[in-house]
Structures are given as C-alpha cells and as structure tokens.
Write an enzyme that holds these catalytic residues in place. Sequence first.
Site: not given
Length: 384
Positions: A189-190, A239, A344
Amino acid sequence: MSIKKMLLCAIVFILAAGLVPGVLAAESGEMKLGVNDRVTDIRAVSVEYTFYVPVRVLAEELRLNLGGTPEDLLLSGETGSLRILKKGKMIAGDGTEWSLTAFNRGGRLMVPLRIVTLFGYSVSYNPGKYLLRITDGNQTLDDNAFAEKFKDKLKPEEPPLPAAPQSAKPAPNPAKPGPSGKIVYLTFDDGPSATTGRLLDILDKHGAKATFFMLGPNIERYPGVVKRMAKSGHGLGLHGVTHVKSKFYASPAAALKEMNQDNADLKAVTGRSTKLIRTPYGSKPYFTKAYRDKVLGGGYRLWDWNVDSLDWKYKSASDLIYNNVVSQVNKMDKHGVRPIILMHDQKATLQVLPRILNYLHKKGYQYEIITSDLQPVNFWHDAR
C-alpha cells in the site's frame, strides 16, 4: 442418422448445456463460449457433461448485476433474478428452487452455464464444431454460420510439444517457489515511493509478483516505476488520493471521486485502468454499506487482507515484522486459506522483505497477483 443416434445426441446436448444438475468430478475439457455473434474470452469447463463458467465473468459479459455475499449471491438483470446459495441450491425470482452444484476453480466461483436460461438466453452445443453458444434472439448468424465463421477461434489450441531432453540438467533456482500448489498474494500500500525501484529489484530476485495499491499523487510523482510494475506483470490497484480519513470518508461520493481520480492517474501513466481497490485504513469500520453501494456500484472490487505485517507500526524492527508475518501465515496454512499479506511501500520494509520471501519459498508458496475476476476478500464479505 438413425433415431437412436439422434436421441443420444439430444441427451448429450441437454447434459452438456447444463440442464441436468451434474455431479462434481474431474474436469474433462474446456470450450470457448460464444455470445450472440461473438466469441468471448470465457472458457466453459466441462465436468460430468455439465459446462461451468466463472459467475463474475459471466455477469460482466451479460451485463448482469452481481451482489450479496459468497454464501448468498444475487444475480439480477432486466429479465429476471437468481439467488445462488452456498448450501447447494438456487432460487429464481419467482421463488422456484433447484439444486445447484458449484465449485471454486483458481479462486473463481464456477456455476452451471444453464443459469443463463433464466435470463432469456438459449444454449447451443455442437461438439463436432467446437460450438458452445448462448443467444438472446439478437444474433444474426445461425449456429452453422457462426461455427463456420469462427472455426479458427473455436478450435482448441494444440498442446505444446514436449521439450527435447537436455544433456545436462540446469541447476535449480532457489528463488523459484516449489510446485506445492500453495498460493500467496503479496500486497503493498501507499506507493509508489522513492524506494519502489529497490522493492521491485528484491521481488525480481526472488521471482515474486505483488499487487500494488497506489495513491494517485504518488503515481504522478513516480511514473517510471509504475510503468515498470505494469511491464513486469505486477498487479495494479487503487488506494485513493488523499489517504486522509476525514476527506476520503467525507461521503460515499467523495470516496468514489478519489478512486476515479486515482484510476485516471494510473491510466494516464500506464494506459491501463483497474477495478481493484483497497480503502485507506482498511474497509472496516468506515467503508459501510452506503459507501460500498456507491463505490462498488461503480464497478470496483474491494480487497482487504488476512495477514497484517504491521510494518507500518514496527518500521525498522525487522524481527517483529518477520515473526508477525510467519505466525499469521502459519495460521492461514493450517486452515487451508491463501495468505493475503499487507505490507507498505516504504524504506523500512525493504530490510525484512527478503527474509519473508525466503520463508515463503521454503514453505512452498507460489506468488500470484490479484485480478478483477477473483472473488474479493474483504472484512465485510462483500462479493461484489
């Protein structure tokens, strides 16, 4: 043709079209599915004379709405509706019930092709011409003309010839997962970030693929690594834009707007769009039914995770992250559940990632990416 042969052909047609419930057994072949005057990419699988197709892909092809949960799916369209229950039956819109055999194949729920008759379609089958076709009356070609026009597309591909024996057997590649059949989904993610290139290098070294749920502004900032992800066959997901709770969850419309903008940023860089989303902080508790109805109604697929690395919490405490992943993956393994690991796209995660990949290799896992035709896994058990 004799009367006996004609009756036999009729029986085979009925069974193959799925008009008689089949007993689940070994698969005995595939056929490409035609819809009206087109050959689709859908491959119908024959099991005990009944053809099965992935329910999500079929719904998209016929423009049917798909909702509910894995235990109680609802298919609906202009001409009818159908509930598919996990306990082995289906219920039409008029309340009529039938027994139903369904099964999972590669993460996809396979249902009998016969269900299309409840939505106004007819099924044609001619094994001699490799013809399996559904029509709704809007076709211009009859079955013979259809089979003749698309004979090259309909004919199954020839299996590849076996490789010639080699005098020296190549050394095994320790980076390649073993052939155990166990599958793991790595997700990040991110990102992307300034260190995504190094992350991709590690994945390449271990022969691993991952799915990246990315933020729109970061896609714009690091277009080169996003293009590399796409070219290398990694999964591309969304996201949002802000990753700010008060902004993303300001309203269902705000959430949809962020995902649409994120998708536009992805397409501007890669030429591709995606249906895969992961909401900031996960879907519970904020992504309630009103949000899901709005966003998933726009065609998106919601994914969470079942293994949280907690790399966002432990940062550079690599041992804590590693032990946390190992313990959760072992629990998934005991229950026969495919791990979906949340990590992440950050510098600290690079320190522990090789250890995690080595562990997964030793356990015999193979890496796959999340695709839009898989049944979503999320905290709400929302199968849309």
